[in-house]
Scaffold this motif. Structure first.
Motif, PDB file in Angstrom:
ATOM      1  N   GLU A 118       4.751  -5.107  -7.104  1.00 58.85           N
ATOM      2  CA  GLU A 118       4.086  -4.182  -5.968  1.00 58.85           C
ATOM      3  C   GLU A 118       4.626  -2.830  -6.127  1.00 58.85           C
ATOM      4  O   GLU A 118       5.824  -2.552  -6.686  1.00 58.85           O
ATOM      5  N   VAL A 119       3.836  -2.116  -5.457  1.00 66.60           N
ATOM      6  CA  VAL A 119       4.378  -0.730  -5.254  1.00 66.60           C
ATOM      7  C   VAL A 119       3.825  -0.304  -3.888  1.00 66.60           C
ATOM      8  O   VAL A 119       3.100  -0.667  -3.233  1.00 66.60           O
ATOM      9  N   TYR A 120       5.106   0.258  -3.106  1.00 73.67           N
ATOM     10  CA  TYR A 120       5.068   0.654  -1.569  1.00 73.67           C
ATOM     11  C   TYR A 120       4.611   1.962  -1.527  1.00 73.67           C
ATOM     12  O   TYR A 120       5.272   2.846  -2.148  1.00 73.67           O
ATOM     13  N   VAL A 121       3.690   2.444  -0.649  1.00 74.42           N
ATOM     14  CA  VAL A 121       3.361   3.724  -0.431  1.00 74.42           C
ATOM     15  C   VAL A 121       3.283   4.023   0.846  1.00 74.42           C
ATOM     16  O   VAL A 121       3.020   3.312   1.937  1.00 74.42           O
ATOM     17  N   ALA A 122       4.210   5.223   1.307  1.00 69.93           N
ATOM     18  CA  ALA A 122       4.424   5.547   2.582  1.00 69.93           C
ATOM     19  C   ALA A 122       3.475   6.941   2.788  1.00 69.93           C
ATOM     20  O   ALA A 122       3.392   7.774   1.832  1.00 69.93           O
ATOM     21  N   ASP A 123       2.923   7.038   3.977  1.00 73.61           N
ATOM     22  CA  ASP A 123       2.020   8.117   3.994  1.00 73.61           C
ATOM     23  C   ASP A 123       2.250   9.173   5.209  1.00 73.61           C
ATOM     24  O   ASP A 123       3.213   8.881   6.057  1.00 73.61           O
ATOM     25  N   LYS A 124       1.353  10.173   5.602  1.00 78.14           N
ATOM     26  CA  LYS A 124       1.790  11.098   6.597  1.00 78.14           C
ATOM     27  C   LYS A 124       1.700  10.535   7.806  1.00 78.14           C
ATOM     28  O   LYS A 124       2.176  11.155   8.783  1.00 78.14           O
ATOM     29  N   SER A 125       0.942   9.535   8.080  1.00 74.75           N
ATOM     30  CA  SER A 125       0.578   9.062   9.506  1.00 74.75           C
ATOM     31  C   SER A 125       1.962   8.212   9.897  1.00 74.75           C
ATOM     32  O   SER A 125       2.048   7.861  11.128  1.00 74.75           O
ATOM     33  N   GLY A 126       2.993   7.781   8.990  1.00 72.88           N
ATOM     34  CA  GLY A 126       3.950   6.923   9.324  1.00 72.88           C
ATOM     35  C   GLY A 126       3.844   5.470   8.811  1.00 72.88           C
ATOM     36  O   GLY A 126       4.601   4.845   9.359  1.00 72.88           O
ATOM     37  N   ASP A 127       2.726   5.259   8.064  1.00 72.44           N
ATOM     38  CA  ASP A 127       2.464   3.938   7.789  1.00 72.44           C
ATOM     39  C   ASP A 127       3.081   3.396   6.277  1.00 72.44           C
ATOM     40  O   ASP A 127       3.000   4.539   5.529  1.00 72.44           O
ATOM     41  N   VAL A 128       3.177   2.092   6.042  1.00 70.39           N
ATOM     42  CA  VAL A 128       3.631   1.996   4.787  1.00 70.39           C
ATOM     43  C   VAL A 128       2.670   0.586   4.248  1.00 70.39           C
ATOM     44  O   VAL A 128       2.656  -0.109   5.194  1.00 70.39           O
ATOM     45  N   TYR A 129       2.146   0.888   3.154  1.00 71.45           N
ATOM     46  CA  TYR A 129       1.231  -0.098   2.667  1.00 71.45           C
ATOM     47  C   TYR A 129       1.784  -0.625   1.177  1.00 71.45           C
ATOM     48  O   TYR A 129       2.343   0.030   0.390  1.00 71.45           O
ATOM     49  N   SER A 130       1.521  -1.827   0.985  1.00 72.46           N
ATOM     50  CA  SER A 130       1.944  -2.456  -0.523  1.00 72.46           C
ATOM     51  C   SER A 130       0.444  -2.563  -1.432  1.00 72.46           C
ATOM     52  O   SER A 130      -0.661  -3.241  -0.631  1.00 72.46           O
ATOM     53  N   PHE A 131       0.683  -2.278  -2.521  1.00 70.36           N
ATOM     54  CA  PHE A 131      -0.409  -2.462  -3.504  1.00 70.36           C
ATOM     55  C   PHE A 131       0.130  -3.463  -4.565  1.00 70.36           C
ATOM     56  O   PHE A 131       1.249  -3.205  -5.154  1.00 70.36           O
ATOM     57  N   SER A 132      -0.701  -4.218  -4.960  1.00 67.47           N
ATOM     58  CA  SER A 132      -0.171  -5.376  -5.965  1.00 67.47           C
ATOM     59  C   SER A 132      -0.507  -4.389  -7.343  1.00 67.47           C
ATOM     60  O   SER A 132      -1.217  -3.832  -7.711  1.00 67.47           O
TER      61      SER A 132
END
Length: 415
Positions: free
Chosen positions: A117-131
């Motif tokens: 997985e790769v974890y992505v942090a964004d400017k709105s404060g959220d973290v998403y995971s992508f397979s």
């Protein structure tokens, strides 16, 4: 701004919309990926994003915002201002696996140690995971902050997600159950701009901030072990209020052998090195300060624990340092891996020159302090002075009128 990272045999750099990959061990063709020529976002997906609140009045560009390399160097991911997440495989040769879309502009990426997985942090404060194993699968929301995220990393055992935001908070969350928070690491006075779990110390967390300090934490308990004021180790410079305030840590890196920590601060023409002493609980000792001709763009260690410094100059665009006899020595220009990198970057200098001298990436993140009482007293004094001038002017220009007015106001008596 240009960024560098080295894992395995690869030296990877990004600048503007372009990603470069140079093999340090073999003479191979330079891999170049230009986001301006990448897959465009489908119109229907773009419309869905705006309707869900992910749209922005800002015009999308193809500038790369962040990239990450997996621990083995077999995978690379980048995200750009066009909200693309591009996944690459480096074996047997570099090729793009997939292009997916993130909801909002991202600030930081990190791969799991298992590289699934790769974890992505964004400017709105959220973290998403992508397979990584299912490269076409959409991202999954994991957690959120109330403030912009500036950095994300994972514990070496992939147990915790560690996030840092603009509001000085560092949060330790369980990766498999992100709604469960293990701890907070609190104590910085400005935004947290850099995170690192150093090699050889899986229970440590190093954090850098706009307050000019690097702190060491036992992150599982949130306990602060040590704090280092990096201004004390910086080279002398002009002292003014702005410089004193703005001394952000832009990068903290660890050598693969776990013996050295290197720290870069914004606008500082130096790299601060610390030696890791495994004999004590808190074991970061200031070792050396490397002065460079200009404030560097970025720094990285390679697989042999050599330190690379990317500079903003065309003639000498990279410095390479090797630790020998208790000292960091500048490698000669004839060093094979240095020659490969230098020549490749010179050939691509047209991409880099547009980023020379750009303003600090942290400029708009600092707190703005208002002294309301001082402002009120100053405005009150100005108002009193203006009223005093008006009265003085009125008295000086029409004295007879004032006298007549005053006499008219006196009651008249009759006999």
């Amino acid at each position: 701004m240009a960024v560098v990272c080295s894992k395995g045999d690869w030296f990877v750099s990004s600048c503007s919309s372009t990603l470069f990959a140079i093999n340090l061990k073999e003479t191979r063709d330079l891999f170049v990926f230009d986001c301006a020529k990448a897959e465009k976002r489908p119109k229907e997906a773009d419309g869905d994003d705006k309707s869900s609140g992910g749209g922005s009045e800002e015009k999308d560009s193809d500038k790369i915002l962040a990239f990450a390399i997996s621990a083995s160097g077999k995978h690379v991911a980048l995200t750009d201002d066009h909200k693309r997440l591009v996944l690459f495989s480096t074996e047997p040769s570099w090729h793009c696996i997939s292009t997916r879309w993130v909801v909002r502009r991202c600030t930081s990426l990190v791969f799991t140690q298992t590289e699934d997985e790769v974890y992505v942090a964004d400017k709105s404060g959220d973290v998403y995971s992508f397979s990584v194993l299912e490269p076409q699968k959409p991202g999954e929301l994991k957690l959120g902050h109330l403030s912009m995220l500036l950095a994300v990393t994972l514990s070496p055992d992939d147990k915790y997600i560690i996030t840092a935001d603009r509001d000085e908070k560092i949060r330790i969350s369980f990766r498999l159950q992100p709604y469960n928070i293990q701890a907070f690491c609190l104590g910085h006075k400005e935004f947290v701009s850099a995170l690192l779990v150093p090699a050889g110390h899986p229970d440590w967390l190093l954090s850098g901030s706009g307050d000019g300090t690097m702190k060491i934490w036992h992150y599982e308990t949130g306990r602060r072990l040590h704090s280092i004021d990096l201004k004390q180790h910086a080279i002398s410079q002009k002292s003014d209020e702005d410089t004193e305030k703005r001394f952000a840590v832009s990068r903290i890196i660890s050598s693969p052998n776990g013996r050295h920590i290197a720290v870069q601060c914004e606008r500082q023409p130096s790299i601060q090195l610390f030696l890791v002493d495994a004999g004590t609980e808190v074991s970061l000792n200031p070792a050396e300060t490397i002065d460079v001709p200009h404030a560097p763009w970025d720094i990285t260690f390679d697989s042999e624990s050599q330190l690379w410094v990317l500079l903003e100059t065309e003639d000498v665009n990279v410095h390479l340092y090797r630790y020998s006899e208790q000292h960091w020595e500048l490698c000669g220009k004839e060093t094979p891996e240095l020659m490969r990198v230098t020549e490749a970057l010179k050939d691509q200098w047209n991409v880099f020159k547009g980023s020379v001298g750009l303003e600090s990436q942290f400029k708009h993140l600092y707190k703005v302090n208002f002294d309301n009482m001082a402002s009120y007293l100053q405005k009150k004094q100005e108002r009193l002075e203006q009223e005093s001038k008006k009265r003085a002017s009125a008295n000086g220009s029409n004295p007879r009128k004032r006298s007549k007015t005053e006499s008219d106001s006196v009651p008249q008596t009759t006999s």
